[in-house]
Design a protein around this motif. Structure first.
Motif, PDB file in Angstrom:
ATOM      1  N   SER A 167       0.847  -1.194   0.000  1.00 64.22           N
ATOM      2  CA  SER A 167       0.000   0.000   0.000  1.00 64.22           C
ATOM      3  C   SER A 167       0.880   1.241   0.000  1.00 64.22           C
ATOM      4  O   SER A 167       2.105   1.156   0.055  1.00 64.22           O
ATOM      5  N   SER A 168       0.215   2.402  -0.022  1.00 63.81           N
ATOM      6  CA  SER A 168       0.927   3.681   0.079  1.00 63.81           C
ATOM      7  C   SER A 168       0.853   4.234   1.501  1.00 63.81           C
ATOM      8  O   SER A 168       1.133   5.407   1.735  1.00 63.81           O
ATOM      9  N   PHE A 169       0.485   3.379   2.445  1.00 61.43           N
ATOM     10  CA  PHE A 169       0.291   3.792   3.838  1.00 61.43           C
ATOM     11  C   PHE A 169       1.531   4.464   4.412  1.00 61.43           C
ATOM     12  O   PHE A 169       1.436   5.356   5.255  1.00 61.43           O
ATOM     13  N   PHE A 170       2.718   4.046   3.960  1.00 60.69           N
ATOM     14  CA  PHE A 170       3.964   4.525   4.563  1.00 60.69           C
ATOM     15  C   PHE A 170       4.545   5.734   3.839  1.00 60.69           C
ATOM     16  O   PHE A 170       5.678   6.131   4.098  1.00 60.69           O
ATOM     17  N   GLY A 171       3.791   6.311   2.932  1.00 61.20           N
ATOM     18  CA  GLY A 171       4.217   7.542   2.277  1.00 61.20           C
ATOM     19  C   GLY A 171       5.447   7.398   1.402  1.00 61.20           C
ATOM     20  O   GLY A 171       6.195   8.356   1.218  1.00 61.20           O
ATOM     21  N   GLY A 172       5.659   6.217   0.872  1.00 61.83           N
ATOM     22  CA  GLY A 172       6.789   6.013  -0.029  1.00 61.83           C
ATOM     23  C   GLY A 172       8.054   5.520   0.629  1.00 61.83           C
ATOM     24  O   GLY A 172       9.021   5.180  -0.045  1.00 61.83           O
ATOM     25  N   MET A 173       8.092   5.458   1.960  1.00 56.00           N
ATOM     26  CA  MET A 173       9.268   4.921   2.655  1.00 56.00           C
ATOM     27  C   MET A 173       8.815   4.049   3.807  1.00 56.00           C
ATOM     28  O   MET A 173       8.546   4.536   4.894  1.00 56.00           O
ATOM     29  N   LYS A 207      16.590   1.628   6.948  1.00 52.90           N
ATOM     30  CA  LYS A 207      15.833   2.834   6.604  1.00 52.90           C
ATOM     31  C   LYS A 207      14.368   2.512   6.369  1.00 52.90           C
ATOM     32  O   LYS A 207      13.476   3.280   6.752  1.00 52.90           O
ATOM     33  N   ALA A 208      14.098   1.373   5.749  1.00 53.20           N
ATOM     34  CA  ALA A 208      12.718   0.987   5.475  1.00 53.20           C
ATOM     35  C   ALA A 208      11.953   0.733   6.770  1.00 53.20           C
ATOM     36  O   ALA A 208      10.800   1.161   6.927  1.00 53.20           O
ATOM     37  N   TRP A 209      12.584   0.056   7.730  1.00 53.86           N
ATOM     38  CA  TRP A 209      11.907  -0.215   8.995  1.00 53.86           C
ATOM     39  C   TRP A 209      11.733   1.053   9.828  1.00 53.86           C
ATOM     40  O   TRP A 209      10.758   1.179  10.580  1.00 53.86           O
ATOM     41  N   THR A 210      12.659   1.978   9.699  1.00 53.65           N
ATOM     42  CA  THR A 210      12.465   3.279  10.348  1.00 53.65           C
ATOM     43  C   THR A 210      11.202   3.936   9.803  1.00 53.65           C
ATOM     44  O   THR A 210      10.393   4.491  10.560  1.00 53.65           O
ATOM     45  N   GLY A 211      11.018   3.852   8.487  1.00 50.99           N
ATOM     46  CA  GLY A 211       9.813   4.405   7.870  1.00 50.99           C
ATOM     47  C   GLY A 211       8.547   3.712   8.332  1.00 50.99           C
ATOM     48  O   GLY A 211       7.511   4.357   8.552  1.00 50.99           O
ATOM     49  N   VAL A 212       8.602   2.391   8.484  1.00 55.17           N
ATOM     50  CA  VAL A 212       7.436   1.642   8.964  1.00 55.17           C
ATOM     51  C   VAL A 212       7.015   2.145  10.336  1.00 55.17           C
ATOM     52  O   VAL A 212       5.841   2.455  10.579  1.00 55.17           O
ATOM     53  N   TRP A 213       7.975   2.267  11.250  1.00 54.17           N
ATOM     54  CA  TRP A 213       7.625   2.650  12.616  1.00 54.17           C
ATOM     55  C   TRP A 213       7.235   4.120  12.733  1.00 54.17           C
ATOM     56  O   TRP A 213       6.367   4.473  13.545  1.00 54.17           O
ATOM     57  N   LEU A 218       5.444  -2.649  -2.819  1.00 49.58           N
ATOM     58  CA  LEU A 218       6.227  -3.770  -3.343  1.00 49.58           C
ATOM     59  C   LEU A 218       7.666  -3.802  -2.837  1.00 49.58           C
ATOM     60  O   LEU A 218       8.447  -4.655  -3.254  1.00 49.58           O
ATOM     61  N   ASP A 219       8.032  -2.897  -1.930  1.00 48.67           N
ATOM     62  CA  ASP A 219       9.344  -3.010  -1.289  1.00 48.67           C
ATOM     63  C   ASP A 219       9.374  -4.259  -0.410  1.00 48.67           C
ATOM     64  O   ASP A 219       8.384  -4.596   0.252  1.00 48.67           O
ATOM     65  N   VAL A 220      10.526  -4.923  -0.402  1.00 51.13           N
ATOM     66  CA  VAL A 220      10.701  -6.150   0.374  1.00 51.13           C
ATOM     67  C   VAL A 220      11.374  -5.824   1.706  1.00 51.13           C
ATOM     68  O   VAL A 220      12.337  -5.053   1.760  1.00 51.13           O
ATOM     69  N   LEU A 221      10.859  -6.419   2.776  1.00 48.39           N
ATOM     70  CA  LEU A 221      11.414  -6.253   4.115  1.00 48.39           C
ATOM     71  C   LEU A 221      11.715  -7.632   4.698  1.00 48.39           C
ATOM     72  O   LEU A 221      11.031  -8.603   4.387  1.00 48.39           O
ATOM     73  N   SER A 222      12.725  -7.707   5.544  1.00 51.21           N
ATOM     74  CA  SER A 222      12.980  -8.975   6.224  1.00 51.21           C
ATOM     75  C   SER A 222      12.412  -8.920   7.634  1.00 51.21           C
ATOM     76  O   SER A 222      12.614  -7.947   8.362  1.00 51.21           O
ATOM     77  N   ILE A 223      11.644  -9.954   7.986  1.00 54.69           N
ATOM     78  CA  ILE A 223      11.214 -10.187   9.369  1.00 54.69           C
ATOM     79  C   ILE A 223      11.807 -11.535   9.738  1.00 54.69           C
ATOM     80  O   ILE A 223      11.242 -12.589   9.431  1.00 54.69           O
ATOM     81  N   ASN A 224      12.966 -11.515  10.347  1.00 55.29           N
ATOM     82  CA  ASN A 224      13.688 -12.758  10.606  1.00 55.29           C
ATOM     83  C   ASN A 224      12.955 -13.618  11.630  1.00 55.29           C
ATOM     84  O   ASN A 224      12.405 -13.112  12.605  1.00 55.29           O
ATOM     85  N   GLY A 225      12.949 -14.924  11.390  1.00 56.71           N
ATOM     86  CA  GLY A 225      12.245 -15.845  12.279  1.00 56.71           C
ATOM     87  C   GLY A 225      10.743 -15.643  12.249  1.00 56.71           C
ATOM     88  O   GLY A 225      10.062 -15.843  13.257  1.00 56.71           O
ATOM     89  N   LEU A 226      10.209 -15.266  11.103  1.00 54.98           N
ATOM     90  CA  LEU A 226       8.800 -14.890  10.988  1.00 54.98           C
ATOM     91  C   LEU A 226       7.850 -16.022  11.381  1.00 54.98           C
ATOM     92  O   LEU A 226       7.890 -17.112  10.819  1.00 54.98           O
TER      93      LEU A 226
END
Length: 745
Positions: free
Chosen positions: A155-161, A235-241, A165-173
């Motif tokens: 989605s565009s919920f995160f304002g582009g950051m 940087k991507a996870w900073t944007g998520v939070w 379709l950006d991929v993120l790792s959630i280790n041990g998901l």
């Protein structure tokens, strides 16, 4: 005179008045400036103070939670901690922000009830919650441990950051299946470096969504322990939070969140390096073999047998695992699999190449660090593999068998023992010969000369050996079949280091049989360069591997033609070198790739694979390319004495010292070099599509062994060729040739 004097005095009076006016004006300005400065300082201070009083976040969780720690230290956010979601909801005022963390994930979910959600709705609380035990009107299934799924923004919920379709790792998901249809982040099996290049598959799993009818963001997994879980990219996870906080604090403003990851590069990209940075890197790199528990301890043997019988090849790292002294060999790697605590397991296979390359690294490091105990361990490792283990017994020790003299891929089970890869055999020899030179021991010379002859006699008439020959193949065909076969295989990954060993053997024995086929194969391969080369994980690695035999061909025959071939590859490889020293990974024509990037989402994680999805992705591969480029360029410089090549090696060495892993929390990787490094983001990141050796793997031999060794050789101002120049393997050649090459001219 009087008139003149009066005139002068009259001129002084208005000047003095002007000076007094200037002083008065300056005084007024200074007072105004002080007032302006005071107001300028006071207003932001008051603003921050007001903001601090407004940005209240009620938190249900543990004080040790990563996000709580970050919020609690933020000077614009006031946190109030509770031991249960219900207490937090009851104490919160209308419209307040509330965050519920699942600190016992994945064993236990956050305890929620219908009453909790009634309070949330009644008070219009703004809520983030994760890994819930209950959601109103939402079906929650049993917890599922993800296999190859990665987090993808949807989605565009995160304002582009991050962007869609950006991929993120959630280790041990681990995630909770739901019947939610729309989600800001989903988990899915997708191909791509940092984007889902083929879009989302039909099956996706909701990970972060807004609860219908409530001002509540729900995560079906744990997102809040992103520091210890080593979620990436940073940087991507900073944007998520930041976006999640904006959701629970919609009317307020604050400076974005920041945190220090648990693994980092040793130095920033442009940070000034200390004088002894290379020696420090060698010391930390050598220490990794001990802290990672790569040296097998004898007390583990029974446990390892039980694990292998159960088909379990991964040993969970822990500090209590004893460290061996080399007499039981070396484990292969730290695997790329990262659990929810950020830990990585040990790969327990004992490979021949990794054992010899580790021995070499410890011998090299011991020499420059003045640690003779490292050299003793190096000798123990070679003694173990060549004399004590089953490696050189059975078929490989039987003079009548076609596999005689070759060194098996590994000894952990028959699947490893049966295989003889030419490149792995060759790197065992390179590691062992270097170790022999550094320790001054010649007790392995007979076996090493035997292995050189074995490689030669299983190489075809055009100088190509092919990728591997197994024990059953030899039993069916004998070695003569392969010696007379006209194999053609334009793959430096598999052929180049065999050629390097043959050139070395020619230089030591003077026998043309080692040179003739090798020279022919090298020239034919360069004639096919690069369009017809069969590449394995990328074309860059093929160029990197080709450097060593080309450099050593110049050593034995320094002709304009041979130099031209060397510089062709050197110059093309250096086109991939970034200003920071990194070697960028590169793909060749896809039809020539043995292991190209996954060509659809379904192919992700099913085979060996590159770290990139397309050329231009700013990633260095330290398992297949950069490590061998370091070796090849180092030897090329000593073969040519070209300052241009030396400058490139210096840049690469500096880059490697900068990106060495630093992690107090994870000794299993501290001081190591992971396979992937994204020199654009400047963090350890890459596509984790490879079935066996993913982005965060550290290979004891291929990666750690060669990087530590070449750094140490740089400190000694020598090359492998020069270091091994006094080898005495020739004294065994005449008898072994008669035994192994009967009838060969």
């Amino acid at each position: 005179m009087l008139s003149l004097e009066r005139t002068i005095i009259n001129r002084k009076e208005p000047m003095q008045l002007k000076k007094n006016n200037i002083k008065l004006f300056s005084y007024i300005l200074s007072v105004k400036s002080i007032l302006l400065i005071f107001v300028g300082v006071l207003i932001p201070f008051l603003s921050v103070a007001c903001t601090q009083s407004v940005n209240v976040v009620h938190v249900a969780g543990k004080q040790s939670n990563d996000l709580y720690q970050i919020l609690d230290k933020h000077n614009q956010i006031e946190t109030i901690l509770y031991d249960s979601p219900m207490k937090a909801a009851k104490q919160a005022a209308a419209g307040d922000a509330l965050m519920i963390f699942a600190d016992e994930y994945p064993a236990k979910r956050a305890e929620l009830s219908a009453e909790f959600f009634s309070i949330v709705r009644e008070k219009k609380l703004r809520v983030y919650l994760e890994y819930p035990s209950f959601l109103p009107d939402v079906e929650l299934g049993k917890t599922v441990k993800a296999d190859l799924e990665r987090a993808v923004v949807n989605s565009s919920f995160f304002g582009g950051m991050p962007d869609s379709l950006d991929v993120l790792s959630i280790n041990g998901l681990h995630y909770i299946p739901t019947n939610i249809s729309e989600s800001y982040i989903v988990a899915a099996k997708v191909a791509g470096f940092d984007k889902a290049v083929y879009g989302l598959p039909e099956k996706t799993i909701p990970v972060l969504f807004e609860l219908p009818g409530y001002p509540v963001l729900v995560s079906t997994t744990n997102l809040s322990n992103m520091v210890r879980g080593r979620y990436a990219p940073q940087k991507a996870w900073t944007g998520v939070w930041n976006s999640i906080l904006e959701y629970v604090l919609p009317e307020n403003s604050f400076v974005g969140l920041e945190w220090k990851p648990e693994i980092q590069a040793a130095f920033e990209k442009t940070e000034e390096l200390p004088t002894q940075y290379q020696m420090n890197s060698i010391e930390k790199g050598a220490d990794w073999f001990f802290s990672s528990k790569m040296l097998v301890h004898e007390s583990l043997e029974d446990t390892l047998e039980i694990m292998k019988d159960a088909g379990n090849w991964m040993l969970d790292w822990n500090a209590s695992i004893p460290v061996g002294d080399g007499k039981n060999g070396v484990f292969e790697c730290v695997f790329s699999r990262i659990d929810e605590k950020g830990s990585q397991p040990i790969g327990i296979v004992r490979r021949g190449d990794c054992n010899a390359e580790t021995a070499m690294a410890l011998a090299c490091a011991g020499n420059v660090l003045k640690k003779p105990e490292y050299s003793r361990i190096a000798e123990n490792i070679l003694d173990f593999y060549l004399f004590e283990s089953d490696a050189m017994k059975g078929e490989y020790g039987n003079p009548t068998h076609g596999a005689y003299g070759l060194i098996p891929w590994g000894i952990s089970n028959f699947a490893w023992y049966r295989a003889s890869y030419g490149d792995d055999n060759a790197r065992f020899l390179l590691g062992a010969l270097t170790t022999s030179a550094l320790t001054g021991s010649d007790r392995w010379d007979n076996l090493l000369m035997k292995s050189l002859i074995a490689l030669h006699r299983t190489t075809g008439k055009s100088g190509f050996r092919g990728s591997r020959i197994d024990v059953p193949d030899f039993e069916k065909n004998g070695w003569e079949h392969y010696y007379e076969k006209d194999t053609k295989y334009y793959s430096p990954h598999f052929e180049a280091y065999v050629w390097a060993c043959m050139l070395w053997a020619y230089h030591k024995t003077g026998d043309q049989i080692f040179l003739e086929r090798t020279e022919k194969a090298i020239k034919e391969t360069m004639h096919k360069y690069p369009e017809k080369w069969q590449w394995t994980n990328g074309i860059a690695q093929e160029k990197a591997r080709m450097l060593l035999p080309l450099a050593w061909l110049v050593r034995v025959k320094d002709t304009p033609e041979n130099r031209e071939m060397l510089y062709t590859v050197v110059n093309d490889l250096l086109k991939l070198q970034d200003t920071c020293g990194a070697i960028r990974e590169e793909l060749g024509n896809l039809e020539m790739g043995k292991y190209p990037p996954p060509q659809n989402n379904e192919a992700y994680g099913t085979a060996e694979a590159p770290l990139i999805a397309q050329n231009g992705d700013k990633v260095s591969d330290l398992l297949y390319t950069t490590n061998f480029a370091f070796l090849g360029l180092h030897e090329a410089y000593y073969a040519t004495n070209d300052p241009k090549i030396k400058a490139a090696v210096d840049k690469l060495a500096e880059f490697l010292c900068r990106i060495q892993v630093v992690s107090e929390k994870h000794p299993e990787i501290n001081g190591g070099w992971m396979r992937a490094f994204d020199f654009g983001r400047y963090e350890h990141w890459g596509s984790n599509a490879d079935l066996g050796w993913g982005a965060w793997a550290i290979e004891s031999g291929w990666t750690q062994g060669w990087i530590v060794s070449i750094l140490a050789l740089r400190e000694q101002n020598t090359s492998i060729w020069d270091l091994t120049s006094n080898s005495k393997v020739k004294q065994h050649y005449k008898g072994l040739k008669k035994q192994m090459l009967t009838g060969v001219k």
